[in-house]
Scaffold this motif. Structure first.
Motif, PDB file in Angstrom:
ATOM      1  N   PRO A 277       0.830  -1.214   0.000  1.00  0.00           N
ATOM      2  CA  PRO A 277       0.000   0.000   0.000  1.00  0.00           C
ATOM      3  C   PRO A 277       0.864   1.263   0.000  1.00  0.00           C
ATOM      4  O   PRO A 277       1.884   1.321   0.696  1.00  0.00           O
ATOM      5  N   GLY A 278       0.447   2.215  -0.793  1.00  0.00           N
ATOM      6  CA  GLY A 278       1.118   3.524  -0.786  1.00  0.00           C
ATOM      7  C   GLY A 278       2.269   3.663  -1.758  1.00  0.00           C
ATOM      8  O   GLY A 278       2.823   4.753  -1.914  1.00  0.00           O
ATOM      9  N   VAL A 279       2.632   2.570  -2.451  1.00  0.00           N
ATOM     10  CA  VAL A 279       3.825   2.656  -3.291  1.00  0.00           C
ATOM     11  C   VAL A 279       3.611   3.594  -4.483  1.00  0.00           C
ATOM     12  O   VAL A 279       4.469   4.440  -4.799  1.00  0.00           O
ATOM     13  N   ALA A 280       2.430   3.498  -5.124  1.00  0.00           N
ATOM     14  CA  ALA A 280       2.156   4.380  -6.273  1.00  0.00           C
ATOM     15  C   ALA A 280       2.100   5.833  -5.794  1.00  0.00           C
ATOM     16  O   ALA A 280       2.650   6.738  -6.435  1.00  0.00           O
ATOM     17  N   ALA A 281       1.461   6.039  -4.639  1.00  0.00           N
ATOM     18  CA  ALA A 281       1.351   7.408  -4.104  1.00  0.00           C
ATOM     19  C   ALA A 281       2.744   7.980  -3.829  1.00  0.00           C
ATOM     20  O   ALA A 281       3.014   9.153  -4.122  1.00  0.00           O
ATOM     21  N   ASP A 282       3.648   7.143  -3.305  1.00  0.00           N
ATOM     22  CA  ASP A 282       4.994   7.644  -2.997  1.00  0.00           C
ATOM     23  C   ASP A 282       5.752   8.013  -4.274  1.00  0.00           C
ATOM     24  O   ASP A 282       6.433   9.034  -4.339  1.00  0.00           O
ATOM     25  N   ILE A 283       5.637   7.132  -5.273  1.00  0.00           N
ATOM     26  CA  ILE A 283       6.375   7.396  -6.519  1.00  0.00           C
ATOM     27  C   ILE A 283       5.805   8.641  -7.215  1.00  0.00           C
ATOM     28  O   ILE A 283       6.546   9.551  -7.593  1.00  0.00           O
ATOM     29  N   LEU A 284       4.483   8.694  -7.330  1.00  0.00           N
ATOM     30  CA  LEU A 284       3.878   9.845  -8.008  1.00  0.00           C
ATOM     31  C   LEU A 284       4.052  11.116  -7.170  1.00  0.00           C
ATOM     32  O   LEU A 284       4.197  12.215  -7.705  1.00  0.00           O
ATOM     33  N   GLY A 285       4.091  10.937  -5.846  1.00  0.00           N
ATOM     34  CA  GLY A 285       4.315  12.071  -4.937  1.00  0.00           C
ATOM     35  C   GLY A 285       5.675  12.708  -5.184  1.00  0.00           C
ATOM     36  O   GLY A 285       5.827  13.937  -5.130  1.00  0.00           O
ATOM     37  N   ASN A 293       3.751  17.403 -13.601  1.00  0.00           N
ATOM     38  CA  ASN A 293       2.360  16.957 -13.731  1.00  0.00           C
ATOM     39  C   ASN A 293       2.302  15.601 -14.396  1.00  0.00           C
ATOM     40  O   ASN A 293       2.807  15.431 -15.500  1.00  0.00           O
ATOM     41  N   VAL A 294       1.661  14.646 -13.735  1.00  0.00           N
ATOM     42  CA  VAL A 294       1.486  13.333 -14.345  1.00  0.00           C
ATOM     43  C   VAL A 294       0.108  13.309 -14.977  1.00  0.00           C
ATOM     44  O   VAL A 294      -0.857  13.788 -14.393  1.00  0.00           O
ATOM     45  N   ASP A 295       0.036  12.754 -16.202  1.00  0.00           N
ATOM     46  CA  ASP A 295      -1.258  12.753 -16.879  1.00  0.00           C
ATOM     47  C   ASP A 295      -1.886  11.365 -16.805  1.00  0.00           C
ATOM     48  O   ASP A 295      -2.641  11.057 -15.888  1.00  0.00           O
ATOM     49  N   MET A 296      -1.525  10.460 -17.728  1.00  0.00           N
ATOM     50  CA  MET A 296      -2.167   9.134 -17.732  1.00  0.00           C
ATOM     51  C   MET A 296      -1.421   8.201 -16.784  1.00  0.00           C
ATOM     52  O   MET A 296      -0.188   8.237 -16.720  1.00  0.00           O
ATOM     53  N   ILE A 297      -2.145   7.357 -16.073  1.00  0.00           N
ATOM     54  CA  ILE A 297      -1.509   6.420 -15.126  1.00  0.00           C
ATOM     55  C   ILE A 297      -2.153   5.044 -15.286  1.00  0.00           C
ATOM     56  O   ILE A 297      -3.374   4.935 -15.346  1.00  0.00           O
ATOM     57  N   VAL A 298      -1.338   3.999 -15.371  1.00  0.00           N
ATOM     58  CA  VAL A 298      -1.871   2.628 -15.338  1.00  0.00           C
ATOM     59  C   VAL A 298      -1.006   1.805 -14.406  1.00  0.00           C
ATOM     60  O   VAL A 298       0.223   1.909 -14.436  1.00  0.00           O
ATOM     61  N   THR A 308       4.321  -5.120  -8.975  1.00  0.00           N
ATOM     62  CA  THR A 308       3.405  -4.371  -9.837  1.00  0.00           C
ATOM     63  C   THR A 308       4.213  -3.543 -10.842  1.00  0.00           C
ATOM     64  O   THR A 308       5.378  -3.215 -10.590  1.00  0.00           O
ATOM     65  N   ASP A 309       3.604  -3.236 -11.984  1.00  0.00           N
ATOM     66  CA  ASP A 309       4.232  -2.333 -12.960  1.00  0.00           C
ATOM     67  C   ASP A 309       3.421  -1.039 -12.968  1.00  0.00           C
ATOM     68  O   ASP A 309       2.194  -1.083 -12.926  1.00  0.00           O
ATOM     69  N   LEU A 310       4.126   0.079 -13.050  1.00  0.00           N
ATOM     70  CA  LEU A 310       3.433   1.373 -13.051  1.00  0.00           C
ATOM     71  C   LEU A 310       3.852   2.148 -14.296  1.00  0.00           C
ATOM     72  O   LEU A 310       5.046   2.341 -14.528  1.00  0.00           O
ATOM     73  N   THR A 311       2.867   2.528 -15.108  1.00  0.00           N
ATOM     74  CA  THR A 311       3.147   3.336 -16.303  1.00  0.00           C
ATOM     75  C   THR A 311       2.482   4.693 -16.132  1.00  0.00           C
ATOM     76  O   THR A 311       1.343   4.769 -15.671  1.00  0.00           O
ATOM     77  N   PHE A 312       3.195   5.755 -16.500  1.00  0.00           N
ATOM     78  CA  PHE A 312       2.578   7.082 -16.449  1.00  0.00           C
ATOM     79  C   PHE A 312       3.201   7.985 -17.507  1.00  0.00           C
ATOM     80  O   PHE A 312       4.274   7.679 -18.042  1.00  0.00           O
ATOM     81  N   THR A 313       2.491   9.057 -17.826  1.00  0.00           N
ATOM     82  CA  THR A 313       3.049  10.006 -18.801  1.00  0.00           C
ATOM     83  C   THR A 313       3.302  11.354 -18.133  1.00  0.00           C
ATOM     84  O   THR A 313       2.609  11.736 -17.190  1.00  0.00           O
ATOM     85  N   VAL A 314       4.312  12.036 -18.664  1.00  0.00           N
ATOM     86  CA  VAL A 314       4.659  13.381 -18.176  1.00  0.00           C
ATOM     87  C   VAL A 314       4.873  14.272 -19.412  1.00  0.00           C
ATOM     88  O   VAL A 314       5.124  13.742 -20.494  1.00  0.00           O
ATOM     89  N   PRO A 315       4.797  15.607 -19.262  1.00  0.00           N
ATOM     90  CA  PRO A 315       5.089  16.461 -20.422  1.00  0.00           C
ATOM     91  C   PRO A 315       6.522  16.213 -20.912  1.00  0.00           C
ATOM     92  O   PRO A 315       7.431  16.018 -20.094  1.00  0.00           O
ATOM     93  N   LYS A 316       6.689  16.225 -22.242  1.00  0.00           N
ATOM     94  CA  LYS A 316       7.997  15.889 -22.815  1.00  0.00           C
ATOM     95  C   LYS A 316       9.116  16.769 -22.259  1.00  0.00           C
ATOM     96  O   LYS A 316      10.232  16.293 -22.033  1.00  0.00           O
ATOM     97  N   ASP A 317       8.822  18.047 -21.992  1.00  0.00           N
ATOM     98  CA  ASP A 317       9.918  18.896 -21.521  1.00  0.00           C
ATOM     99  C   ASP A 317      10.276  18.639 -20.044  1.00  0.00           C
ATOM    100  O   ASP A 317      11.237  19.206 -19.533  1.00  0.00           O
TER     101      ASP A 317
END
Ligand code: ADP
Ligand code: ASP
Ligand code: MG
Length: 411
Positions: A277-285, A293-298, A308-317
């Motif tokens: 519990p909390g691992v995604a929150a810590d990484i995205l935090g 800013n993180v946009d899409m998350i799976v 678990t595998d975590l995929t997310f997108t961020v602005p290219k810059d």
């Protein structure tokens, strides 16, 4: 008599001929007895040149001085048009962001407009002076010059229209309105007579750069009547354009109104993260704490339910910064591999009718798969569905979806 804000983008003021044409459009509105404020972008390509100058000087160019440099293109346009109008017998005066002032808050490079002091502007308008304002720039509470993010002149125009209670805010650009998709990528795209604020907000944030997202938000919150028009049509020609307005004023609510593409994101995947519990929150935090800013998350759970595998997108810059942060995560957030991909595109369909129609997502996924377009990540909201695909397939996906949902057909 109307009070009008007219905004002209980079290509609309991109040469001596174009500035002359803009001057004749402004003069014709003024000669009709209207009060006119003009908001201008830098001449086409100028902002990119200025950004490159700062990059050539230093990898670590100070953000406050970056804003001083890159806001200067707009100042040139404003002075140029004002000078020209005066030489043609029209009383015009330029006012820079800090002179008005247009007060902003937030970080340099992406500041937000907080307040616009409109009293002097209104006095000038009432004395029959055309006021010419450079877009994109403001001043913060410390008196430093700020900028509003790429495409920010749209937001300057809408915010000024709200501040002076203008009857219209006309955004003149190189296309004659908002289309069902980018007309430069989808040849069958059709101009929309009207689009709702909500749909335009989604379209803009998902890649339709014809309006900056924040300009639509500002128009929606302040009931600004926003029109998108071409600066390339001849004087006297019927102005078709697109009206951006409230959903209630649109009788014909389509299921899908438009298709947008954005290639401004990058994707990061962390594989083999310990599933606790909390691992995604810590990484995205970690990303949020660093202003990313993180946009899409799976998140996917592995077969053994331990990792678990975590995929997310961020602005290219922000991609390099995000990658470095992930490489340096603390040891209790360890993972197996970091896979990065910036060769991606986000394709989205948008429409208020999706609220009450099931099955649109499955149609979208089926049509993409029938055309051998693989979907990486999906995200949805009430009125949009977005998928991530390979960037090389952007135009194919846009055209396929545009045809499937029959957006090119006359309504
Ligand atoms: P300006 O310099 O006038 O601000 P922009 O280049 O920022 O103009 O925006 C206009 C461009 O937006 C068009 O040339 C077009 O390629 C692009 N665009 C993307 N999506 C759309 C859309 N749905 N409708 C109209 N234009 C779009
Ligand atoms: N000149 C700025 C840019 O290129 C702002 C704008 O044109 O809206 O992003
Ligand atoms: Mg623009």
């Amino acid at each position: 008599m109307s009070r009008i804000v007219m905004k002209f983008g980079g290509t609309s003021v991109g040469s001596v001929d174009r500035i002359n044409h803009v001057s004749s459009i402004v003069k014709s509105e003024f000669d009709l007895g209207n009060q006119v404020v003009v908001v201008l972008s830098a001449m086409a390509g100028e902002t990119d040149k200025l950004i490159n100058l700062t990059k050539d000087l230093s990898d670590n160019f100070l953000a406050s001085e970056y804003d001083v440099v890159i806001s200067s293109g707009e100042q040139v346009s404003a002075g140029a048009l004002s000078g020209l109008l005066n030489s043609q017998g029209v009383k015009a005066q330029s006012r820079l962001g800090w002179q008005i002032p247009i007060v902003t808050s937030g970080d340099h490079k992406s500041s937000r407009i907080e307040a616009i002091h409109s009293k002097d502007l209104i006095n000038l308008l009432e004395s029959n002076v055309v006021v010419i304002i450079p877009g994109f720039q403001g001043v913060n509470s410390e008196g430093r010059i700020t900028t509003l993010g790429r495409g920010g002149s749209d937001t300057s125009a809408v915010a000024i229209a709200a501040a002076i209670d203008a009857d219209f805010c006309d955004i003149y650009t190189d296309v004659d309105g908002v289309y069902t998709s980018d007309p430069n990528k989808v040849p069958t795209a059709k101009r929309l007579d009207k689009i709702s604020y909500e749909e335009m907000l989604e379209m803009a944030s998902l890649g339709a750069k014809v309006l900056q997202t924040r300009s639509v938000e500002t128009a929606m919150n302040n009931d600004v009547v926003l029109r998108v028009l071409s600066s390339f049509s001849d004087l006297g020609e019927d102005k078709k354009g697109t009206l951006v307005c409230s959903e209630d004023s649109i009788a014909d609510k389509k299921i899908v109104t438009g298709v947008a593409a954005s290639t401004n994101d990058a994707k990061l995947t962390l594989t083999g993260i310990k599933d606790k519990p909390g691992v995604a929150a810590d990484i995205l935090g970690e990303l949020a704490d660093n202003g990313i800013n993180v946009d899409m998350i799976v998140q996917n759970i592995s077969g053994d339910r331990k990792t678990t595998d975590l995929t997310f997108t961020v602005p290219k810059d922000e991609f390099t910064k995000a990658k470095t942060l992930m490489e340096n995560l603390s040891s209790n957030l360890s993972y197996k591999d970091l896979i990065v991909d910036s060769n991606i595109a986000k394709i989205s369909i948008v429409g208020v009718g999706m609220r009450s129609n099931a099955g649109v997502a499955s149609q979208m996924f089926r049509i993409l798969s029938q055309n051998n377009i693989n979907i990486d990540v999906i995200s949805t909201s009430e009125i949009k569905i977005s998928v991530l695909i390979n960037k090389e397939l952007t135009e194919k996906a846009l055209n396929t979806l545009h045809d499937h949902f029959e957006l090119g057909k006359a309504s």
